[in-house]
Motif scaffolding. Structure first.
Motif, PDB file in Angstrom:
ATOM      1  N   LYS A   5      13.324   9.103  12.759  1.00 48.12           N
ATOM      2  CA  LYS A   5      13.534   9.717  10.954  1.00 48.12           C
ATOM      3  C   LYS A   5      13.761   8.099  10.042  1.00 48.12           C
ATOM      4  N   VAL A   6      12.057   8.279   9.403  1.00 49.97           N
ATOM      5  CA  VAL A   6      11.841   7.072   8.581  1.00 49.97           C
ATOM      6  C   VAL A   6      12.207   7.028   6.918  1.00 49.97           C
ATOM      7  N   THR A   7      12.364   6.534   6.506  1.00 52.14           N
ATOM      8  CA  THR A   7      12.902   6.090   5.154  1.00 52.14           C
ATOM      9  C   THR A   7      12.031   4.826   4.373  1.00 52.14           C
ATOM     10  N   GLY A   8      12.134   4.106   3.759  1.00 51.54           N
ATOM     11  CA  GLY A   8      11.210   3.446   3.377  1.00 51.54           C
ATOM     12  C   GLY A   8      11.237   3.230   1.645  1.00 51.54           C
ATOM     13  N   LEU A   9      11.259   1.641   1.869  1.00 48.28           N
ATOM     14  CA  LEU A   9      11.495   1.085   0.241  1.00 48.28           C
ATOM     15  C   LEU A   9       9.956  -0.051  -0.290  1.00 48.28           C
ATOM     16  N   ASP A  10       9.588   0.189  -1.270  1.00 46.11           N
ATOM     17  CA  ASP A  10       9.037  -1.120  -1.418  1.00 46.11           C
ATOM     18  C   ASP A  10       9.391  -1.273  -2.828  1.00 46.11           C
ATOM     19  N   ALA A  11       8.500  -2.526  -3.649  1.00 45.48           N
ATOM     20  CA  ALA A  11       9.085  -2.843  -5.301  1.00 45.48           C
ATOM     21  C   ALA A  11       7.005  -2.200  -5.394  1.00 45.48           C
ATOM     22  N   ALA A  12       5.796  -1.921  -4.511  1.00 45.21           N
ATOM     23  CA  ALA A  12       4.765  -2.465  -5.028  1.00 45.21           C
ATOM     24  C   ALA A  12       4.559  -0.452  -5.101  1.00 45.21           C
ATOM     25  N   GLU A  13       4.044   0.053  -6.053  1.00 47.35           N
ATOM     26  CA  GLU A  13       3.921   1.279  -5.677  1.00 47.35           C
ATOM     27  C   GLU A  13       2.784   1.852  -4.985  1.00 47.35           C
ATOM     28  N   ASN A  14       1.623   0.745  -5.713  1.00 46.72           N
ATOM     29  CA  ASN A  14       0.517   1.104  -4.586  1.00 46.72           C
ATOM     30  C   ASN A  14       0.255   0.412  -3.592  1.00 46.72           C
ATOM     31  N   LEU A  15       1.530   0.004  -2.647  1.00 49.79           N
ATOM     32  CA  LEU A  15       1.654  -0.243  -1.222  1.00 49.79           C
ATOM     33  C   LEU A  15       2.513   1.400  -0.893  1.00 49.79           C
ATOM     34  N   LEU A  16       2.841   1.713  -1.490  1.00 45.20           N
ATOM     35  CA  LEU A  16       3.641   2.757  -1.360  1.00 45.20           C
ATOM     36  C   LEU A  16       3.013   4.237  -1.297  1.00 45.20           C
ATOM     37  N   ALA A  17       2.110   4.223  -1.635  1.00 45.89           N
ATOM     38  CA  ALA A  17       1.221   5.171  -2.038  1.00 45.89           C
ATOM     39  C   ALA A  17       0.011   5.402  -0.915  1.00 45.89           C
ATOM     40  N   ILE A  18       0.133   4.128   0.219  1.00 48.20           N
ATOM     41  CA  ILE A  18      -0.864   4.220   1.364  1.00 48.20           C
ATOM     42  C   ILE A  18       0.364   4.405   2.389  1.00 48.20           C
ATOM     43  N   ALA A  19       1.385   3.738   1.935  1.00 45.71           N
ATOM     44  CA  ALA A  19       2.308   4.627   3.346  1.00 45.71           C
ATOM     45  C   ALA A  19       2.264   5.347   2.855  1.00 45.71           C
ATOM     46  N   ARG A  20       2.515   6.640   2.303  1.00 42.96           N
ATOM     47  CA  ARG A  20       2.918   8.597   2.220  1.00 42.96           C
ATOM     48  C   ARG A  20       2.057   8.238   2.714  1.00 42.96           C
ATOM     49  N   LEU A  27      -5.719 -12.623   4.234  1.00 48.95           N
ATOM     50  CA  LEU A  27      -5.331 -14.123   3.025  1.00 48.95           C
ATOM     51  C   LEU A  27      -4.651 -13.812   1.728  1.00 48.95           C
ATOM     52  N   GLY A  28      -5.776 -13.497   1.118  1.00 48.81           N
ATOM     53  CA  GLY A  28      -5.937 -13.069  -0.069  1.00 48.81           C
ATOM     54  C   GLY A  28      -5.209 -11.808  -0.969  1.00 48.81           C
ATOM     55  N   SER A  29      -4.868 -11.215   0.103  1.00 47.52           N
ATOM     56  CA  SER A  29      -3.789 -10.022  -0.575  1.00 47.52           C
ATOM     57  C   SER A  29      -2.812 -10.158  -0.506  1.00 47.52           C
ATOM     58  N   ALA A  30      -2.186 -11.285   0.141  1.00 44.65           N
ATOM     59  CA  ALA A  30      -0.259 -11.284  -0.048  1.00 44.65           C
ATOM     60  C   ALA A  30      -0.219 -11.416  -1.723  1.00 44.65           C
ATOM     61  N   GLY A  31       0.730 -11.576  -1.974  1.00 47.05           N
ATOM     62  CA  GLY A  31       1.195 -11.583  -3.073  1.00 47.05           C
ATOM     63  C   GLY A  31       1.727 -12.804  -3.458  1.00 47.05           C
ATOM     64  N   VAL A  32       1.950 -14.150  -2.183  1.00 46.52           N
ATOM     65  CA  VAL A  32       1.422 -15.467  -3.301  1.00 46.52           C
ATOM     66  C   VAL A  32       0.320 -15.599  -2.845  1.00 46.52           C
ATOM     67  N   GLY A  89       1.528  -5.179  -4.642  1.00 49.24           N
ATOM     68  CA  GLY A  89       0.444  -4.565  -4.550  1.00 49.24           C
ATOM     69  C   GLY A  89      -0.671  -4.541  -5.315  1.00 49.24           C
ATOM     70  N   ALA A  90      -1.671  -5.725  -6.016  1.00 49.36           N
ATOM     71  CA  ALA A  90      -2.276  -6.356  -6.244  1.00 49.36           C
ATOM     72  C   ALA A  90      -3.974  -5.647  -5.827  1.00 49.36           C
ATOM     73  N   ARG A  91      -3.406  -5.684  -4.264  1.00 44.30           N
ATOM     74  CA  ARG A  91      -4.674  -5.662  -3.059  1.00 44.30           C
ATOM     75  C   ARG A  91      -4.399  -4.992  -2.277  1.00 44.30           C
ATOM     76  N   ASN A  92      -3.833  -3.696  -2.341  1.00 42.76           N
ATOM     77  CA  ASN A  92      -2.940  -2.635  -1.605  1.00 42.76           C
ATOM     78  C   ASN A  92      -4.442  -2.113  -0.717  1.00 42.76           C
ATOM     79  N   ASN A 100       7.985  -8.501  -7.998  1.00 36.11           N
ATOM     80  CA  ASN A 100       7.161  -8.491  -7.021  1.00 36.11           C
ATOM     81  C   ASN A 100       6.003  -6.959  -6.727  1.00 36.11           C
ATOM     82  N   GLY A 101       6.262  -6.520  -7.036  1.00 35.23           N
ATOM     83  CA  GLY A 101       5.728  -5.220  -6.930  1.00 35.23           C
ATOM     84  C   GLY A 101       3.946  -5.281  -7.669  1.00 35.23           C
ATOM     85  N   ARG A 102       3.783  -6.000  -8.436  1.00 35.04           N
ATOM     86  CA  ARG A 102       2.476  -6.052  -9.522  1.00 35.04           C
ATOM     87  C   ARG A 102       1.766  -7.493  -8.559  1.00 35.04           C
TER      88      ARG A 102
END
Length: 266
Positions: A71-86, A217-222, A18-21, A13-15
């Motif tokens: 006070k916010v915490t988050g978790l995700d499978a995609a490190e590329n998306l987490l980079a934007i969250a940070r 639409l093309g950025s979704a993992g599915v 995160g492909a089109r983050n 899922n992370g791959r």
């Protein structure tokens, strides 16, 4: 319901997600803002609340919660998306990992949300049990999924991908399996949580032109998975055909989507 043998899926899922983050963060994630807002209003997200978004993506919901003082915490499978969250919320604690093995202490949060995330877990029941484990007594968990397909235009966009995807495993639930309220409540109860209420919220997906629509639409993992199984040309062609009924006179697009969310307590 099986709770042991289903695999975890964070790596895959992370791959995919995160492909089109950057396209996801800029074009598609904002389409869900009305849903996030409705949930946060109901939860009364504000100062002194400890909040965790599991499957947080590029962190738009987390940023909205932080703007309310949480006070916010988050978790995700995609490190590329987490980079934007940070980038969006530098003071928050964002971690990469599996929904089925949350890296947080017991009873850590007043509220935990899964916006269109629990259904992508390799084992949704264990993922929900984990969400319950890290929620404080008296706290709440939100499970958001698609609304009933007959009630929204966006179902056509989901259906457009079906011919492009690999055949699902026998017995695999479809994308709208949890749109049925009884199925959604049953899943939550199977995890030992207590359903409180179920609500629907409408989001209007807006794209300024076809290119923007195809990129969003093309950025979704599915969608990335459908492209890998066929081609980008096939993906764009399917999305363009599905979007065609929703074009406006100025060349922009508006598509009505509905999301169903269940509020649960531990």
């Amino acid at each position: 319901m099986e709770t042991i043998t289903k695999p975890r899926t964070a790596v895959n899922n992370g791959r995919l997600w995160g492909a089109r983050n950057r396209d996801w963060a800029a074009l598609q994630e904002p389409q869900f803002e009305a849903a996030y807002q409705a949930v946060f209003d109901r939860l009364r997200v504000g100062a002194d609340m400890s909040y965790c978004d599991v499957g947080c993506g590029s962190g738009l919901a987390a940023a909205m919660a932080a703007s309310r003082g949480a006070k916010v915490t988050g978790l995700d499978a995609a490190e590329n998306l987490l980079a934007i969250a940070r980038e969006r919320t530098p003071a928050a604690d964002f971690r990469q990992g599996d929904l089925e093995d949350l890296p947080f202490e017991n009873k850590s949060f007043d509220a935990v949300t899964g916006f269109n995330s629990f259904q992508y877990a390799g084992n949704p029941v264990i993922a929900l049990q984990e969400a319950g484990r890290v929620t404080k007594p008296g706290g709440h968990i939100v499970v958001m999924t698609w609304g009933p397909p007959e009630s929204m235009q966006a179902a056509a966009l989901v259906a457009a991908l079906k011919p492009l995807l690999p055949p699902p495993p026998p017995g695999a639930p479809g994308p709208f399996a949890l749109s049925d309220e009884s199925a959604l409540r049953s899943l939550v109860e199977s995890a030992g949580l207590k359903p409180v209420e179920v609500n629907d919220v409408e989001c209007i997906w807006r794209y300024r032109n076809l290119d923007e629509g195809l990129r969003g639409l093309g950025s979704a993992g599915v969608a990335v998975r459908a492209e890998e199984n066929t081609s980008r040309e096939a993906l764009d062609k399917a999305h363009a055909a599905a979007l065609a009924p929703f074009v406006r006179d100025d060349g922009s697009y508006e598509v009505r989507a509905v999301f169903r969310w269940l509020l649960a307590s531990v």
